[in-house]
Write a protein that holds these residues in place. Sequence first.
Motif, mmCIF file in Angstrom:
data_model
loop_
_atom_site.group_PDB
_atom_site.id
_atom_site.type_symbol
_atom_site.label_atom_id
_atom_site.label_comp_id
_atom_site.label_asym_id
_atom_site.label_seq_id
_atom_site.Cartn_x
_atom_site.Cartn_y
_atom_site.Cartn_z
ATOM 1 N N VAL A 308 81.484 61.853 62.616
ATOM 2 C CA VAL A 308 80.195 62.489 62.357
ATOM 3 C C VAL A 308 79.106 61.430 62.283
ATOM 4 N N GLN A 309 78.030 61.668 63.013
ATOM 5 C CA GLN A 309 76.890 60.748 62.951
ATOM 6 C C GLN A 309 76.085 61.048 61.696
ATOM 7 N N ARG A 310 76.298 60.277 60.673
ATOM 8 C CA ARG A 310 75.624 60.570 59.416
ATOM 9 C C ARG A 310 75.657 59.316 58.543
ATOM 10 N N ASP A 311 74.624 59.135 57.780
ATOM 11 C CA ASP A 311 74.594 58.009 56.852
ATOM 12 C C ASP A 311 75.283 58.408 55.559
ATOM 13 N N TRP A 312 76.592 58.183 55.506
ATOM 14 C CA TRP A 312 77.333 58.487 54.284
ATOM 15 C C TRP A 312 76.951 57.491 53.201
ATOM 16 N N PRO A 315 81.673 54.979 52.103
ATOM 17 C CA PRO A 315 82.338 54.747 53.390
ATOM 18 C C PRO A 315 83.406 55.803 53.673
ATOM 19 N N VAL A 316 83.673 56.015 54.957
ATOM 20 C CA VAL A 316 84.722 56.939 55.377
ATOM 21 C C VAL A 316 85.721 56.180 56.246
ATOM 22 N N GLY A 317 86.879 56.807 56.450
ATOM 23 C CA GLY A 317 87.889 56.191 57.302
ATOM 24 C C GLY A 317 89.073 55.690 56.484
ATOM 25 N N SER A 324 82.453 63.311 46.780
ATOM 26 C CA SER A 324 81.870 64.653 46.730
ATOM 27 C C SER A 324 81.099 64.997 47.997
ATOM 28 N N GLU A 325 80.336 64.027 48.500
ATOM 29 C CA GLU A 325 79.547 64.305 49.705
ATOM 30 C C GLU A 325 80.463 64.649 50.880
ATOM 31 N N HIS A 326 81.641 64.021 50.940
ATOM 32 C CA HIS A 326 82.561 64.300 52.032
ATOM 33 C C HIS A 326 83.217 65.668 51.844
#
Length: 455
Positions: A308-312, A315-317, A324-326
Amino acid sequence: MRAGTDRRTPIRTLLAGAADGAPVRVTGWVKTSRFSKNVSFVHLFDGSTPQTVQVILDVDQAEAFKTRLGIGAAVAITGTWKASPGGHQAFEVAAGAIEIVGDCDPSDYPIQRKATSLEHLRTLAHLRPRTNTFQSVFRVRNAASWHIHRFFQERGFMWVHTPIITASDAEGAGEMFEIVAGDPPFFGKRTFLTVSGQLAVENFAQAFTDVYTFGPTFRAENSHTPRHAAEFWMIEPEIAFANLDDVIALAEAFVKEVTLATIADCEGDFDFFDQRIEPGVKAAVIGAVEQPFHRVTWHEAQKILVGVQRDWEYPVGPGTSLQSEHERFLAEEYFKGPVFVTNYPADQKAFYMRLDDALTDGVATVSATDLLVPRIGEIIGGSQREERLDVLDDRIRAHGLEPEGYWWYRDLRRYGTTPHGGFGLGLERLLLWMTGMKNIRDVLPYPRTPGNAEF
RNA sequence: GCCUGCAUAGCUCAGUUGGUUAGAGCAACGGACUGUUAAUCCGUGUGUCCCUGGUUCGAGUCCAGGUGCGGGCGCCA
């Protein structure tokens, strides 16, 4: 003197179809009243329904009682149930005898006949049950609790009253309130308020197969969020001869049936939430439970987030954890409905969750699941339990704990153990999701949060 | 625990670059009117501007500390 059987007729019963001309005795509290030269109206509520009943007063009755029939007064009215010429109700009570049971001075009654903020009403926990919002909240809470028991009882689950006081000081679910009574300690050892009935109820699952707990749970976490309370109610089913798929199937059936049955019981209350609390919530919730819940593994979820193109903010992965945001993205935007996330990395979860047989992308995972729903995030956390004693001991040590402290829990793995699992569901979070209410403090009768135990 | 915002009438809030008697709506109260429905219309009253200290000729307004409450995050249900 009236007979005991004549104490009252609930407003809900009256509105459901009392006979025209029937004598009635209605008791309740004044919601609003209007007085005029020829005819006067008093609306009463008694908690049995979101609707009020209209009482008609003649000129003499109005003159005699108008100063005592303001908002909040407790009254008992005997009269006649008769068809209403007014446009908003089919029937009404023509007052015969009016009894002011408990006076209420409107000039300093804290509940006003106007919209009042939920934050302010939290400071009036003793009076807020008389407001529309909290009337609906607590009727729904009651109905949901009833359907929770009914769901399990109809399926042969046994309700187990696991202890509130426990000596298991590392149940893995958070900080505990310690009981300090007695010197030496009352129980001969350090004891605490339970953070989960799970370890205790597992023993009963290995004897009765399908069991559940439903009761208060305590967390001494210093959490300041709309989703956390220090005292809340948790439902924890535990099933033997079962794997993670069985646990997920149970959780899905549970959420769906309890939600639909509660809405069906409380249509008027849900209409209120839909109109005044969270527009569209009723259709959204019903829509969500009329479809299969989504299911995704933790590793698949991470791949989705990475793509997803998004400024988390976080970090993800691989190597990260679901924030919570994820969770909200997955439930609200990607799947647009409830989703089970499964097979979390083992080092992110409690020691009792069953280690998966194979690695995923080189990472050890456990047969765990969280159910994420829109707006709320996690409402269920569950897993298959580790039934292999040697693996369990390794996992206990890996969490920095001593296997000896869990001797009875370990015993279950020695004497006729079975694959088994279960989940914990926070009642209040389920209520937040169903009703559209925003804060856990507003679905608990007397919420306990850090610094707050006034009532 | 970390970050952040707010605190003025019973409630919800406005209050300009610091300026003299601090306002509105609703609620309450009084009256009128009406088979009314969150009725409507007319009228009336309402303040430790959260607390303490500071800056200033002057503080609701600016500064510091405190208290209370809310929101975001973490922990989790």
